[in-house]
Motif scaffolding. Structure first.
Motif, PDB file in Angstrom:
ATOM      1  N   LEU A 112      34.194  40.408  42.476  1.00  0.00           N
ATOM      2  CA  LEU A 112      36.249  41.196  42.075  1.00  0.00           C
ATOM      3  C   LEU A 112      36.764  40.028  42.004  1.00  0.00           C
ATOM      4  O   LEU A 112      37.989  40.063  41.327  1.00  0.00           O
ATOM      5  CB  LEU A 112      36.091  41.118  44.028  1.00  0.00           C
ATOM      6  N   ALA A 113      36.621  39.285  42.497  1.00  0.00           N
ATOM      7  CA  ALA A 113      37.069  37.878  41.343  1.00  0.00           C
ATOM      8  C   ALA A 113      36.982  38.212  39.901  1.00  0.00           C
ATOM      9  O   ALA A 113      38.428  37.623  39.225  1.00  0.00           O
ATOM     10  CB  ALA A 113      36.381  36.152  41.586  1.00  0.00           C
ATOM     11  N   LEU A 114      35.897  38.778  38.995  1.00  0.00           N
ATOM     12  CA  LEU A 114      36.694  38.999  37.734  1.00  0.00           C
ATOM     13  C   LEU A 114      37.619  39.911  37.598  1.00  0.00           C
ATOM     14  O   LEU A 114      38.427  39.722  36.500  1.00  0.00           O
ATOM     15  CB  LEU A 114      34.910  39.396  36.500  1.00  0.00           C
ATOM     16  N   VAL A 115      38.108  40.727  38.397  1.00  0.00           N
ATOM     17  CA  VAL A 115      38.817  41.561  38.161  1.00  0.00           C
ATOM     18  C   VAL A 115      40.110  41.602  38.297  1.00  0.00           C
ATOM     19  O   VAL A 115      40.824  41.703  37.221  1.00  0.00           O
ATOM     20  CB  VAL A 115      38.732  42.725  39.682  1.00  0.00           C
ATOM     21  N   TYR A 116      40.099  39.657  39.509  1.00  0.00           N
ATOM     22  CA  TYR A 116      41.582  39.408  38.863  1.00  0.00           C
ATOM     23  C   TYR A 116      41.675  37.902  37.219  1.00  0.00           C
ATOM     24  O   TYR A 116      42.351  38.305  37.595  1.00  0.00           O
ATOM     25  CB  TYR A 116      41.468  38.190  39.747  1.00  0.00           C
ATOM     26  N   ARG A 117      41.011  37.936  37.347  1.00  0.00           N
ATOM     27  CA  ARG A 117      40.796  36.934  36.178  1.00  0.00           C
ATOM     28  C   ARG A 117      41.496  37.374  35.042  1.00  0.00           C
ATOM     29  O   ARG A 117      41.926  37.398  34.363  1.00  0.00           O
ATOM     30  CB  ARG A 117      38.843  36.763  36.588  1.00  0.00           C
ATOM     31  N   THR A 118      40.510  38.984  35.046  1.00  0.00           N
ATOM     32  CA  THR A 118      40.836  39.850  33.804  1.00  0.00           C
ATOM     33  C   THR A 118      42.807  40.114  34.089  1.00  0.00           C
ATOM     34  O   THR A 118      43.608  39.902  32.859  1.00  0.00           O
ATOM     35  CB  THR A 118      39.936  41.307  33.736  1.00  0.00           C
ATOM     36  N   ARG A 119      43.018  40.087  35.384  1.00  0.00           N
ATOM     37  CA  ARG A 119      44.812  40.210  35.035  1.00  0.00           C
ATOM     38  C   ARG A 119      45.562  39.243  34.952  1.00  0.00           C
ATOM     39  O   ARG A 119      46.284  39.126  35.235  1.00  0.00           O
ATOM     40  CB  ARG A 119      44.717  41.135  36.585  1.00  0.00           C
ATOM     41  N   GLY A 120      45.187  37.766  34.630  1.00  0.00           N
ATOM     42  CA  GLY A 120      45.286  36.613  34.627  1.00  0.00           C
ATOM     43  C   GLY A 120      45.312  35.341  35.158  1.00  0.00           C
ATOM     44  O   GLY A 120      46.044  34.519  34.977  1.00  0.00           O
ATOM     45  N   MET A 121      44.902  35.620  36.532  1.00  0.00           N
ATOM     46  CA  MET A 121      44.520  34.387  37.797  1.00  0.00           C
ATOM     47  C   MET A 121      43.725  33.606  36.789  1.00  0.00           C
ATOM     48  O   MET A 121      42.664  33.758  36.292  1.00  0.00           O
ATOM     49  CB  MET A 121      44.333  35.136  39.021  1.00  0.00           C
ATOM     50  N   SER A 122      43.562  32.471  38.003  1.00  0.00           N
ATOM     51  CA  SER A 122      42.540  30.915  37.786  1.00  0.00           C
ATOM     52  C   SER A 122      41.258  31.448  38.084  1.00  0.00           C
ATOM     53  O   SER A 122      40.979  32.071  38.826  1.00  0.00           O
ATOM     54  CB  SER A 122      42.964  29.708  37.794  1.00  0.00           C
ATOM     55  N   GLU A 123      40.109  31.039  37.636  1.00  0.00           N
ATOM     56  CA  GLU A 123      39.148  31.141  38.383  1.00  0.00           C
ATOM     57  C   GLU A 123      38.719  30.586  39.603  1.00  0.00           C
ATOM     58  O   GLU A 123      38.730  31.671  40.873  1.00  0.00           O
ATOM     59  CB  GLU A 123      38.408  30.508  37.525  1.00  0.00           C
ATOM     60  N   GLY A 124      39.749  29.935  40.098  1.00  0.00           N
ATOM     61  CA  GLY A 124      39.689  29.328  41.608  1.00  0.00           C
ATOM     62  C   GLY A 124      40.655  30.351  42.529  1.00  0.00           C
ATOM     63  O   GLY A 124      39.970  30.633  43.506  1.00  0.00           O
ATOM     64  N   GLU A 125      41.863  31.013  41.358  1.00  0.00           N
ATOM     65  CA  GLU A 125      42.644  31.563  42.163  1.00  0.00           C
ATOM     66  C   GLU A 125      42.298  33.394  41.851  1.00  0.00           C
ATOM     67  O   GLU A 125      42.348  33.275  43.433  1.00  0.00           O
ATOM     68  CB  GLU A 125      44.181  31.274  41.719  1.00  0.00           C
ATOM     69  N   ALA A 126      41.436  33.072  41.644  1.00  0.00           N
ATOM     70  CA  ALA A 126      40.935  34.375  41.054  1.00  0.00           C
ATOM     71  C   ALA A 126      39.679  34.848  42.934  1.00  0.00           C
ATOM     72  O   ALA A 126      39.601  35.789  43.350  1.00  0.00           O
ATOM     73  CB  ALA A 126      40.024  34.806  40.364  1.00  0.00           C
TER      74      ALA A 126
END
Length: 356
Positions: free
Chosen positions: A222-236
């Motif tokens: 799921l973190a990969l989804v948020y990384r594709t939306r512009g979040m950093s790795e830690g934030e995602a």
């Protein structure tokens, strides 16, 4: 700040009081037609204008027995605010805030100068909300009317210059009206529909939401989804863990649609209908002289006058709604339209025919 105001300065202060009262009345009248946050914003702007009024009254040692009339522009904006809650009224208020005389007046405080700049941005923000709500359909309407005016004027000028019979000019103009209106409507429909489909494709979806409770809180993508939306790795990663933990607890995420972008684009059917109707209404104006039986130079002159008035109106309207001075925009629109007509007229003369 000077020690004592002169008689001329005291008269100027009295004018400022009248103007500030007129501007406060604009915001008060607009607030009556709004609710919620926008109402509160407008009422705070009214109070700010009252502070400025009090400053000038203090310098005069009290309210003058008789005040001059406020600026005509402010009085007109106040009249509009009392009758129409529209983007036009907000655009007029924005222009009024943008021409503050306090920048060069030594009796105005730095805070007052700053207030006027901020007021301009506040009203600009309020006007932007209204512009977004009408921009899609309005864009199609304005472009349609302008295209109809310019293209059909150029068409009848070019054909008329060849020396053909007036009936041919008339039917050519009517054919150009119908063909252009249908083409504009079809093109606008496809354009707006395509833009909306692209927006839908770029919005976050709920495709996998129902499966969130089944994800491992520590090992999931799921973190990969948020990384594709512009979040950093830690934030995602942190956000993904929060979402999965909430899903395990039975709290599914809620999503808010990006309505602002869709409002800017507008509806495809509305845009197409507006484009068709306004293109047709614009395109019929250059043909009116021939419809009513005029021919030759008289028809050309009347067509130019009618189209010129319409171009000035549409150009000025666009300028006003964009918060800019309407006259330069109106003259620009007039120059573009008449320039296109002049080119086609010269081409018609170049390729003219002789009629037996």
């Amino acid at each position: 700040m000077p020690a004592t105001p002169t008689a001329a300065e005291r008269r100027r202060f009295a004018q400022y009081i009248a103007d500030e009262r007129a501007e406060a009345a604009v915001y008060r009248r607009l607030a009556r037609r709004r609710e919620g946050e926008e109402r509160e914003i407008l009422l705070q702007l009214e109070q700010a204008e009252k502070r400025h009024e009090d400053h000038w009254i203090g310098l005069l040692g009290g309210l003058p027995a008789k005040l001059p009339r406020a600026r005509l522009a402010d009085r007109f904006t106040g009249w509009m605010a009392g009758r129409f809650d529209s983007v036009f009224t907000l655009a007029l208020a924005q222009m009024s805030e943008g021409r503050s005389p306090y920048d060069t007046d030594p009796w105005a405080t730095p805070a007052m100068r700053a207030d006027e700049k901020i007021h301009h941005e506040v009203v600009r923000g309020l006007a932007a909300r209204s512009r977004r709500r009408l921009s899609g359909t309005f864009r199609a309407a304005v472009f349609g009317a302008n295209d109809g005016l310019v293209s059909n004027l150029a068409l009848v000028m070019g054909i008329g210059a060849t020396g053909v019979a007036p009936q041919f000019v008339l039917f050519s103009g009517l054919a150009g009206l119908l063909a252009g209106a249908l083409s504009m409507a079809a093109g606008e429909f496809v354009s707006v529909r395509s833009q909306r489909e692209m927006l839908d494709a770029t919005e976050p979806s709920d495709y996998g939401d129902q499966y969130l409770p089944d994800l491992d809180i520590d090992a999931n993508e799921l973190a990969l989804v948020y990384r594709t939306r512009g979040m950093s790795e830690g934030e995602a990663l942190d956000h993904a863990r929060e979402i999965v933990a909430a899903a395990h607890a039975g709290h599914m995420p809620t999503r808010s649609a990006t309505v602002d972008a869709h409002e800017v684009v507008g509806g495809a059917f509305k845009a197409a209908a507006s484009s068709f109707l306004f293109f047709a209404s614009g395109a019929v104006i250059p043909v009116l002289p021939w419809i009513f039986g005029l021919t030759g130079v008289a028809a050309v002159v009347v067509a130019l006058v009618l189209v010129g008035i319409a171009l000035l109106f549409t150009g000025g309207t666009v300028g006003l709604l964009s918060g800019a001075a309407p006259i330069p925009r109106a003259l620009r629109q007039l120059g573009i339209g008449f320039g296109a007509a002049a080119v086609t007229y010269l081409l018609g003369l170049l390729f003219g025919v002789s009629v037996a």
